[in-house]
Write a protein that holds these residues in place. Structure first.
Motif, PDB file in Angstrom:
ATOM      1  N   GLN A 109       9.453  22.699  56.032  1.00 21.97           N
ATOM      2  CA  GLN A 109       8.880  24.035  55.886  1.00 21.97           C
ATOM      3  C   GLN A 109       9.938  25.080  55.559  1.00 21.97           C
ATOM      4  OE1 GLN A 109       6.729  24.701  59.522  1.00 21.97           O
ATOM      5  NE2 GLN A 109       5.331  22.987  59.173  1.00 21.97           N
ATOM      6  N   ASN A 110      11.080  24.997  56.224  1.00 23.39           N
ATOM      7  CA  ASN A 110      12.139  25.992  55.995  1.00 23.39           C
ATOM      8  C   ASN A 110      13.465  25.407  56.474  1.00 23.39           C
ATOM      9  OD1 ASN A 110      13.917  28.218  56.039  1.00 23.39           O
ATOM     10  ND2 ASN A 110      12.220  29.639  56.370  1.00 23.39           N
ATOM     11  N   ALA A 111      14.250  24.904  55.539  1.00 27.82           N
ATOM     12  CA  ALA A 111      15.506  24.231  55.897  1.00 27.82           C
ATOM     13  C   ALA A 111      16.502  25.203  56.543  1.00 27.82           C
ATOM     14  CB  ALA A 111      16.127  23.590  54.663  1.00 27.82           C
ATOM     15  N   ILE A 112      16.572  26.419  56.009  1.00 29.25           N
ATOM     16  CA  ILE A 112      17.513  27.402  56.559  1.00 29.25           C
ATOM     17  C   ILE A 112      17.088  27.806  57.968  1.00 29.25           C
ATOM     18  CG2 ILE A 112      18.469  29.711  56.280  1.00 29.25           C
ATOM     19  CD1 ILE A 112      18.234  29.356  53.272  1.00 29.25           C
ATOM     20  N   GLY A 113      15.786  28.038  58.148  1.00 28.64           N
ATOM     21  CA  GLY A 113      15.285  28.381  59.470  1.00 28.64           C
ATOM     22  C   GLY A 113      15.513  27.251  60.472  1.00 28.64           C
ATOM     23  N   ALA A 114      15.370  26.019  60.004  1.00 29.73           N
ATOM     24  CA  ALA A 114      15.606  24.874  60.883  1.00 29.73           C
ATOM     25  C   ALA A 114      17.072  24.818  61.324  1.00 29.73           C
ATOM     26  CB  ALA A 114      15.222  23.580  60.172  1.00 29.73           C
ATOM     27  N   GLN A 115      17.974  25.134  60.393  1.00 29.60           N
ATOM     28  CA  GLN A 115      19.404  25.160  60.736  1.00 29.60           C
ATOM     29  C   GLN A 115      19.700  26.230  61.772  1.00 29.60           C
ATOM     30  OE1 GLN A 115      21.311  25.486  56.817  1.00 29.60           O
ATOM     31  NE2 GLN A 115      22.357  23.567  57.239  1.00 29.60           N
ATOM     32  N   VAL A 116      19.063  27.379  61.631  1.00 32.52           N
ATOM     33  CA  VAL A 116      19.283  28.484  62.563  1.00 32.52           C
ATOM     34  C   VAL A 116      18.875  28.098  63.982  1.00 32.52           C
ATOM     35  CG1 VAL A 116      18.565  30.826  63.161  1.00 32.52           C
ATOM     36  CG2 VAL A 116      19.081  30.255  60.780  1.00 32.52           C
ATOM     37  N   THR A 117      17.817  27.283  64.092  1.00 28.99           N
ATOM     38  CA  THR A 117      17.341  26.886  65.418  1.00 28.99           C
ATOM     39  C   THR A 117      18.134  25.715  65.999  1.00 28.99           C
ATOM     40  OG1 THR A 117      15.686  25.388  64.449  1.00 28.99           O
ATOM     41  CG2 THR A 117      15.001  27.666  64.900  1.00 28.99           C
ATOM     42  N   GLY A 118      19.137  25.243  65.271  1.00 27.10           N
ATOM     43  CA  GLY A 118      19.996  24.186  65.792  1.00 27.10           C
ATOM     44  C   GLY A 118      19.688  22.793  65.288  1.00 27.10           C
ATOM     45  N   ILE A 119      18.743  22.662  64.376  1.00 26.99           N
ATOM     46  CA  ILE A 119      18.413  21.344  63.813  1.00 26.99           C
ATOM     47  C   ILE A 119      19.482  20.962  62.784  1.00 26.99           C
ATOM     48  CG2 ILE A 119      16.746  20.042  62.433  1.00 26.99           C
ATOM     49  CD1 ILE A 119      14.553  21.777  63.628  1.00 26.99           C
ATOM     50  N   LYS A 120      20.000  19.771  62.900  1.00 19.08           N
ATOM     51  CA  LYS A 120      21.002  19.280  61.951  1.00 19.08           C
ATOM     52  C   LYS A 120      20.288  18.735  60.720  1.00 19.08           C
ATOM     53  CE  LYS A 120      24.285  18.109  65.624  1.00 19.08           C
ATOM     54  NZ  LYS A 120      25.081  17.035  66.272  1.00 19.08           N
ATOM     55  N   THR A 121      20.155  19.585  59.719  1.00 21.31           N
ATOM     56  CA  THR A 121      19.349  19.229  58.550  1.00 21.31           C
ATOM     57  C   THR A 121      19.944  18.064  57.763  1.00 21.31           C
ATOM     58  OG1 THR A 121      20.488  20.972  57.281  1.00 21.31           O
ATOM     59  CG2 THR A 121      18.376  21.532  58.299  1.00 21.31           C
ATOM     60  N   LYS A 122      21.272  17.944  57.758  1.00 20.48           N
ATOM     61  CA  LYS A 122      21.873  16.817  57.036  1.00 20.48           C
ATOM     62  C   LYS A 122      21.487  15.489  57.673  1.00 20.48           C
ATOM     63  CE  LYS A 122      25.883  19.188  55.068  1.00 20.48           C
ATOM     64  NZ  LYS A 122      27.368  19.216  54.968  1.00 20.48           N
ATOM     65  N   VAL A 123      21.404  15.480  58.991  1.00 23.05           N
ATOM     66  CA  VAL A 123      20.960  14.271  59.693  1.00 23.05           C
ATOM     67  C   VAL A 123      19.489  14.007  59.389  1.00 23.05           C
ATOM     68  CG1 VAL A 123      20.611  13.213  61.955  1.00 23.05           C
ATOM     69  CG2 VAL A 123      22.661  14.582  61.517  1.00 23.05           C
ATOM     70  N   VAL A 124      18.690  15.063  59.364  1.00 21.74           N
ATOM     71  CA  VAL A 124      17.270  14.933  59.043  1.00 21.74           C
ATOM     72  C   VAL A 124      17.091  14.376  57.634  1.00 21.74           C
ATOM     73  CG1 VAL A 124      15.117  16.200  58.650  1.00 21.74           C
ATOM     74  CG2 VAL A 124      16.533  16.728  60.633  1.00 21.74           C
ATOM     75  N   TYR A 125      17.890  14.874  56.686  1.00 22.83           N
ATOM     76  CA  TYR A 125      17.822  14.367  55.316  1.00 22.83           C
ATOM     77  C   TYR A 125      18.142  12.876  55.265  1.00 22.83           C
ATOM     78  CZ  TYR A 125      17.640  19.174  53.540  1.00 22.83           C
ATOM     79  OH  TYR A 125      17.268  20.465  53.257  1.00 22.83           O
ATOM     80  N   ALA A 126      19.163  12.463  56.001  1.00 20.19           N
ATOM     81  CA  ALA A 126      19.546  11.046  56.020  1.00 20.19           C
ATOM     82  C   ALA A 126      18.413  10.199  56.585  1.00 20.19           C
ATOM     83  CB  ALA A 126      20.830  10.847  56.823  1.00 20.19           C
ATOM     84  N   TYR A 127      17.813  10.649  57.676  1.00 12.30           N
ATOM     85  CA  TYR A 127      16.699   9.919  58.271  1.00 12.30           C
ATOM     86  C   TYR A 127      15.509   9.882  57.314  1.00 12.30           C
ATOM     87  CZ  TYR A 127      18.380   9.080  63.034  1.00 12.30           C
ATOM     88  OH  TYR A 127      19.051   8.592  64.132  1.00 12.30           O
ATOM     89  N   THR A 128      15.237  11.001  56.665  1.00 18.19           N
ATOM     90  CA  THR A 128      14.085  11.067  55.768  1.00 18.19           C
ATOM     91  C   THR A 128      14.243  10.124  54.586  1.00 18.19           C
ATOM     92  OG1 THR A 128      13.713  13.383  56.365  1.00 18.19           O
ATOM     93  CG2 THR A 128      12.684  12.591  54.337  1.00 18.19           C
ATOM     94  N   TYR A 129      15.421  10.157  53.960  1.00 17.04           N
ATOM     95  CA  TYR A 129      15.659   9.267  52.823  1.00 17.04           C
ATOM     96  C   TYR A 129      15.607   7.813  53.288  1.00 17.04           C
ATOM     97  CZ  TYR A 129      17.320   8.236  48.120  1.00 17.04           C
ATOM     98  OH  TYR A 129      17.391   7.803  46.817  1.00 17.04           O
ATOM     99  N   GLY A 130      16.156   7.547  54.474  1.00 24.32           N
ATOM    100  CA  GLY A 130      16.105   6.200  55.017  1.00 24.32           C
ATOM    101  C   GLY A 130      14.682   5.743  55.272  1.00 24.32           C
ATOM    102  N   ILE A 131      13.845   6.628  55.828  1.00 29.54           N
ATOM    103  CA  ILE A 131      12.445   6.277  56.082  1.00 29.54           C
ATOM    104  C   ILE A 131      11.717   6.026  54.771  1.00 29.54           C
ATOM    105  CG2 ILE A 131      10.248   7.150  56.962  1.00 29.54           C
ATOM    106  CD1 ILE A 131      11.869   8.648  59.110  1.00 29.54           C
ATOM    107  N   GLY A 132      11.992   6.862  53.760  1.00 25.62           N
ATOM    108  CA  GLY A 132      11.382   6.645  52.443  1.00 25.62           C
ATOM    109  C   GLY A 132      11.759   5.291  51.867  1.00 25.62           C
ATOM    110  N   ALA A 133      13.037   4.917  52.006  1.00 23.84           N
ATOM    111  CA  ALA A 133      13.490   3.609  51.526  1.00 23.84           C
ATOM    112  C   ALA A 133      12.862   2.483  52.347  1.00 23.84           C
ATOM    113  CB  ALA A 133      15.015   3.527  51.590  1.00 23.84           C
ATOM    114  N   ALA A 134      12.705   2.697  53.660  1.00 23.20           N
ATOM    115  CA  ALA A 134      12.095   1.684  54.522  1.00 23.20           C
ATOM    116  C   ALA A 134      10.630   1.451  54.147  1.00 23.20           C
ATOM    117  CB  ALA A 134      12.210   2.096  55.987  1.00 23.20           C
ATOM    118  N   ILE A 135       9.906   2.520  53.826  1.00 24.05           N
ATOM    119  CA  ILE A 135       8.508   2.378  53.399  1.00 24.05           C
ATOM    120  C   ILE A 135       8.438   1.585  52.101  1.00 24.05           C
ATOM    121  CG2 ILE A 135       6.450   3.620  52.634  1.00 24.05           C
ATOM    122  CD1 ILE A 135       7.284   5.905  54.508  1.00 24.05           C
TER     123      ILE A 135
END
Length: 290
Positions: free
Chosen positions: A176-202
């Motif tokens: 929804q908002n990568a910058i906002g997620a970063q501000v709240t402390g979410i590590k977006t680079k880790v999220v990207y890695a997990y997301t791409y990995g999940i896409g590859a796993a599917i």
């Protein structure tokens, strides 16, 4: 046309569409969060099919039994690609460079497969090979039926993960908002890695299911990669539910088209319908803007 033949074609199309839906869902998973179009998703499917073949050839694992192993291998492979190549590309040159990167990566993977396995067709026999069940006079291939069931399970697990797990909430926030997620402390680079990995796993799950009744060769990713883009266009880029419905619709369109105009012209029919969908969507968007 005989009504029974038409119903049989629709049933076969739904079974085939399950694989298209999985590949389309994997592509939409990546786009929905990272907002990039992954042009090597078809080659990810191809890699997973070769992994399934190797597990069958050297360990004797049935394609369906090998699904968890293939999914884990593809998750790690996808996460590695994301962290070493795609993240750096986004940081340095933006989204346009990622398109070229994924396109070239797909060509690279195809040529590596050609070098390692040659152009010979490889297959893996399933415990359900050549088995057919008959329901109300309609014949259904058991491997395709099992693959369709796995599609339903995988789709449900993805929805549950996105809705109820901490990782899923982070993925939705980043989407929804990568910058906002970063501000709240979410590590977006880790999220990207997990997301791409999940896409590859599917894609890996789809490849393992496909190997139960199909075969793998270095350019098989082109066929399914192209269809994955048709699926997400039909269902909406970024929509997981749309990808599932689009995949099933494409499968039915192919089998019914093959029955009506012949197998030699089914691809022509599919791409004509695809062009028509693009034209209609553009006209609808123009009317909305107007």
């Amino acid at each position: 046309m005989d009504f029974g033949i038409l119903i049989q074609a629709i049933i076969n199309g739904i079974m085939v569409g399950g694989i298209y839906a999985l590949v389309g869902m994997s592509l939409n998973m990546i786009f929905g969060v990272m907002k990039i179009v992954n042009f090597c998703q078809g080659e990810m499917l191809m890699v997973s099919m070769y992994v399934t073949y190797l597990l069958y050839e050297y360990l004797g694992l049935d394609p369906f039994i090998a699904i968890p192993i293939v999914a884990v291998v593809m998750f790690l492979f996808g996460a590695l690609i994301q962290t070493t190549l795609i993240t750096r590309s986004i940081k340095e040159d933006g989204d346009q460079n990622v398109l070229f990167l994924t396109c070239c990566l797909g060509i690279f993977l195809s040529n590596v497969a050609l070098m390692l396995f040659t152009s010979d067709y490889k297959t893996a026999d399933s415990m359900f090979a050549n088995q057919v069940v008959t329901v109300a006079g309609m014949n259904i291939s058991v491997p395709r039926l099992v693959g369709f069931f796995i599609l339903c399970v995988a789709t449900a697990l993805v929805f549950l993960m996105l809705k109820y797990t901490k990782l899923g909430k982070h993925i939705r926030a980043t989407s929804q908002n990568a910058i906002g997620a970063q501000v709240t402390g979410i590590k977006t680079k880790v999220v990207y890695a997990y997301t791409y990995g999940i896409g590859a796993a599917i894609a890996g799950i789809a490849g393992a299911c496909l190997m139960s009744y199909y075969y793998v060769f270095p350019s098989v990713g082109n066929t399914y990669g192209t269809r994955s883009f048709i699926v997400v266009t039909m269902g909406g880029l970024g929509s997981t539910i749309g990808a599932c419905l689009g995949g099933l619709g494409l499968g039915v369109m192919e089998t019914v088209g093959s029955t009506l105009v012949g197998a030699a012209f089914k691809d022509t029919l599919v791409f004509l319908v695809f062009i028509l969908i693009l034209v209609l969507k553009e006209n609808i968007n123009r009317k909305k803007r107007g």
